[in-house]
Design a protein around this motif. Structure first.
Motif, PDB file in Angstrom:
ATOM      1  N   ALA A   1      -9.411  77.609 -43.695  1.00  0.00           N
ATOM      2  CA  ALA A   1      -9.305  78.742 -44.619  1.00  0.00           C
ATOM      3  C   ALA A   1     -10.405  79.754 -44.351  1.00  0.00           C
ATOM      4  CB  ALA A   1      -9.395  78.260 -46.065  1.00  0.00           C
ATOM      5  N   VAL A   2     -10.074  81.026 -44.577  1.00  0.00           N
ATOM      6  CA  VAL A   2     -11.029  82.128 -44.462  1.00  0.00           C
ATOM      7  C   VAL A   2     -10.764  83.093 -45.609  1.00  0.00           C
ATOM      8  CG1 VAL A   2     -11.855  84.054 -43.047  1.00  0.00           C
ATOM      9  CG2 VAL A   2     -11.134  81.929 -41.954  1.00  0.00           C
ATOM     10  N   ALA A   3     -11.822  83.625 -46.210  1.00  0.00           N
ATOM     11  CA  ALA A   3     -11.667  84.585 -47.297  1.00  0.00           C
ATOM     12  C   ALA A   3     -12.784  85.615 -47.239  1.00  0.00           C
ATOM     13  CB  ALA A   3     -11.674  83.882 -48.653  1.00  0.00           C
ATOM     14  N   LEU A   4     -12.439  86.855 -47.562  1.00  0.00           N
ATOM     15  CA  LEU A   4     -13.403  87.945 -47.703  1.00  0.00           C
ATOM     16  C   LEU A   4     -13.352  88.380 -49.155  1.00  0.00           C
ATOM     17  CD1 LEU A   4     -15.339  89.883 -46.157  1.00  0.00           C
ATOM     18  CD2 LEU A   4     -13.395  91.460 -45.991  1.00  0.00           C
ATOM     19  N   ARG A   5     -14.526  88.488 -49.795  1.00  0.00           N
ATOM     20  CA  ARG A   5     -14.547  88.781 -51.222  1.00  0.00           C
ATOM     21  C   ARG A   5     -15.762  89.606 -51.570  1.00  0.00           C
ATOM     22  NH1 ARG A   5     -16.135  82.873 -53.730  1.00  0.00           N
ATOM     23  NH2 ARG A   5     -18.323  82.878 -53.109  1.00  0.00           N
ATOM     24  N   GLY A   6     -15.747  90.171 -52.766  1.00  0.00           N
ATOM     25  CA  GLY A   6     -16.893  90.974 -53.176  1.00  0.00           C
ATOM     26  C   GLY A   6     -16.838  91.352 -54.637  1.00  0.00           C
ATOM     27  N   ARG A   7     -17.906  91.971 -55.065  1.00  0.00           N
ATOM     28  CA  ARG A   7     -18.005  92.529 -56.409  1.00  0.00           C
ATOM     29  C   ARG A   7     -18.808  93.827 -56.305  1.00  0.00           C
ATOM     30  NH1 ARG A   7     -19.980  88.370 -60.261  1.00  0.00           N
ATOM     31  NH2 ARG A   7     -17.773  87.790 -60.237  1.00  0.00           N
ATOM     32  N   HIS A   8     -18.174  94.920 -56.699  1.00  0.00           N
ATOM     33  CA  HIS A   8     -18.796  96.235 -56.564  1.00  0.00           C
ATOM     34  C   HIS A   8     -19.009  96.844 -57.950  1.00  0.00           C
ATOM     35  CE1 HIS A   8     -19.893 100.102 -54.911  1.00  0.00           C
ATOM     36  NE2 HIS A   8     -19.014 100.677 -55.723  1.00  0.00           N
ATOM     37  N   TRP A   9     -20.284  97.108 -58.298  1.00  0.00           N
ATOM     38  CA  TRP A   9     -20.626  97.755 -59.560  1.00  0.00           C
ATOM     39  C   TRP A   9     -20.663  99.264 -59.322  1.00  0.00           C
ATOM     40  CZ3 TRP A   9     -21.241  95.175 -64.184  1.00  0.00           C
ATOM     41  CH2 TRP A   9     -21.294  93.783 -64.106  1.00  0.00           C
TER      42      TRP A   9
ATOM     43  N   LEU B   1      -9.628  88.614 -50.617  1.00  0.00           N
ATOM     44  CA  LEU B   1      -8.491  88.476 -49.710  1.00  0.00           C
ATOM     45  C   LEU B   1      -8.700  87.192 -48.922  1.00  0.00           C
ATOM     46  CD1 LEU B   1      -8.374  92.124 -48.291  1.00  0.00           C
ATOM     47  CD2 LEU B   1      -6.838  91.151 -50.017  1.00  0.00           C
ATOM     48  N   GLY B   2      -7.683  86.334 -48.904  1.00  0.00           N
ATOM     49  CA  GLY B   2      -7.873  85.062 -48.225  1.00  0.00           C
ATOM     50  C   GLY B   2      -6.607  84.517 -47.600  1.00  0.00           C
ATOM     51  N   THR B   3      -6.784  83.642 -46.618  1.00  0.00           N
ATOM     52  CA  THR B   3      -5.670  82.936 -45.998  1.00  0.00           C
ATOM     53  C   THR B   3      -6.062  81.484 -45.808  1.00  0.00           C
ATOM     54  OG1 THR B   3      -4.169  82.892 -44.095  1.00  0.00           O
ATOM     55  CG2 THR B   3      -6.447  83.552 -43.670  1.00  0.00           C
ATOM     56  N   LEU B   4      -5.095  80.575 -46.013  1.00  0.00           N
ATOM     57  CA  LEU B   4      -5.375  79.146 -45.967  1.00  0.00           C
ATOM     58  C   LEU B   4      -4.193  78.420 -45.363  1.00  0.00           C
ATOM     59  CD1 LEU B   4      -6.980  76.898 -48.639  1.00  0.00           C
ATOM     60  CD2 LEU B   4      -4.701  76.330 -47.812  1.00  0.00           C
ATOM     61  N   SER B   5      -4.482  77.473 -44.463  1.00  0.00           N
ATOM     62  CA  SER B   5      -3.465  76.608 -43.886  1.00  0.00           C
ATOM     63  C   SER B   5      -3.669  75.204 -44.435  1.00  0.00           C
ATOM     64  CB  SER B   5      -3.570  76.609 -42.361  1.00  0.00           C
ATOM     65  OG  SER B   5      -2.654  75.694 -41.803  1.00  0.00           O
ATOM     66  N   GLN B   6      -2.713  74.719 -45.229  1.00  0.00           N
ATOM     67  CA  GLN B   6      -2.799  73.405 -45.857  1.00  0.00           C
ATOM     68  C   GLN B   6      -2.021  72.398 -45.005  1.00  0.00           C
ATOM     69  OE1 GLN B   6      -4.372  73.128 -49.160  1.00  0.00           O
ATOM     70  NE2 GLN B   6      -4.408  70.932 -48.759  1.00  0.00           N
ATOM     71  N   GLY B   7      -2.572  72.084 -43.834  1.00  0.00           N
ATOM     72  CA  GLY B   7      -1.939  71.132 -42.932  1.00  0.00           C
ATOM     73  C   GLY B   7      -0.514  71.525 -42.603  1.00  0.00           C
ATOM     74  N   ASP B   8       0.412  70.538 -42.698  1.00  0.00           N
ATOM     75  CA  ASP B   8       1.828  70.789 -42.454  1.00  0.00           C
ATOM     76  C   ASP B   8       2.570  71.210 -43.717  1.00  0.00           C
ATOM     77  OD1 ASP B   8       1.525  70.057 -39.782  1.00  0.00           O
ATOM     78  OD2 ASP B   8       1.882  67.934 -40.221  1.00  0.00           O
ATOM     79  N   LEU B   9       1.861  71.314 -44.844  1.00  0.00           N
ATOM     80  CA  LEU B   9       2.532  71.651 -46.102  1.00  0.00           C
ATOM     81  C   LEU B   9       2.945  73.115 -46.147  1.00  0.00           C
ATOM     82  CD1 LEU B   9       0.395  69.751 -48.777  1.00  0.00           C
ATOM     83  CD2 LEU B   9       2.706  69.206 -47.992  1.00  0.00           C
ATOM     84  N   TYR B  10       1.968  74.023 -45.968  1.00  0.00           N
ATOM     85  CA  TYR B  10       2.256  75.447 -46.076  1.00  0.00           C
ATOM     86  C   TYR B  10       1.065  76.253 -45.572  1.00  0.00           C
ATOM     87  CZ  TYR B  10      -0.509  74.756 -50.332  1.00  0.00           C
ATOM     88  OH  TYR B  10      -1.495  74.404 -51.216  1.00  0.00           O
ATOM     89  N   ASP B  11       1.308  77.528 -45.311  1.00  0.00           N
ATOM     90  CA  ASP B  11       0.260  78.532 -45.133  1.00  0.00           C
ATOM     91  C   ASP B  11       0.292  79.429 -46.352  1.00  0.00           C
ATOM     92  OD1 ASP B  11      -0.482  77.543 -42.672  1.00  0.00           O
ATOM     93  OD2 ASP B  11       0.864  78.870 -41.574  1.00  0.00           O
TER      94      ASP B  11
END
Length: 264
Positions: free
Chosen positions: A223-231, A242-252
């Motif tokens: 998994a990889v994610a880019l995140r932030g908080r801007h005041w 924003l993120g993307t994750l591969s859960q083995g053979d279950l799903y992306d």
């Protein structure tokens, strides 16, 4: 780099993280005269899945009450929809300074129906400030699903320098129905302005996942994610991820989360 940026993933693997403990250990305690600051955030999550799974959605209402040198209190109420069913839950935690170099962080959460999320979890985290901007951490966590239980040991190390923070965490779990998965998590954050932050998260290894019926399984996760908080105003901030994750053979899974945060 004042105060802290509150963690929570209560229900998500990549919710906005809890940096408040490490930051509290690194920044000076000279702001003891500052008033207590209350922050409230409302956020919306949307995840798109493949392999024939329906998309996920979630809403989250969280709060944080903090003052340098004093205990920080935080919590959340969540509503998640996955696999065509819905779960609602609450959590509460605190970061309690123990002298100048130690912080104790207890946290617990409960899910009301627990169709796929844990029935409850309890986490106890201890952090210590070391030399050269380093902060070490040890965490013990128990997560109880309807049909299984997960015990986890986490060992972490963070380093702060200038406006940067880097961290690594080793997670070793004991899943009652699915073996002993080992996972690795990496973090890199850049602070700008007074409290704004942008960060990168990555994880790999075997991790558990809750399924309908309350059972936890393990699979290879990347998994990889880019995140932030801007005041953009002293009292208003935009949180995003924003993120993307591969859960083995279950799903992306590919997701986005947006939140509005208000300080009182």
């Amino acid at each position: 780099m004042q105060g802290g940026v509150m963690r929570r993933r209560l229900r998500r693997r990549f919710g906005l993280g809890c940096l408040l403990v490490g930051i509290a250990l690194v920044v000076a305690q000279s702001a003891a005269a500052e008033p207590r600051r209350l922050e409230v955030e409302l956020s919306q999550l949307f995840d798109r899945l493949d392999s024939g799974f329906s998309n996920w959605q979630g809403q989250r209402l969280e709060f944080q009450s903090a003052r340098p040198g004093d205990p920080t209190w935080y919590g959340a109420a969540t509503h998640d929809r996955r696999y065509g069913v819905e779960d609602e839950g609450v959590s509460l935690g605190a970061a309690v300074p123990l002298g100048a170099d130690w912080v104790l962080q207890p946290e617990a959460g409960h899910t009301f129906d627990a169709d796929f999320l844990p029935r409850w979890y309890a986490d106890l985290r201890l952090q210590r400030r070391l030399s050269h901007g380093l902060v070490g951490a040890l965490s013990l966590r128990r997560t109880e699903y309807q049909a299984s239980r997960v015990d986890r040991l986490a060992l972490g190390m963070e380093r702060y320098w200038g406006p940067w923070r880097a961290g690594y965490t080793l997670n070793v779990s004991d899943v009652s129905t699915a073996g002993t998965p080992v996972g690795h998590a990496l973090a890199l954050d850049h602070y700008y302005g007074e409290r704004s932050v942008i960060g990168l998260r990555a994880s790999l290894g075997r991790e558990e996942e809750g399924l309908p019926g309350g059972e936890a399984i393990t699979s290879e996760v990347t998994a990889v994610a880019l995140r932030g908080r801007h005041w953009w105003h002293p009292e208003w901030a935009l949180s995003w991820e924003l993120g993307t994750l591969s859960q083995g053979d279950l799903y992306d899974r590919h997701g986005v989360q947006l939140g509005i945060r208000h300080a009182f």
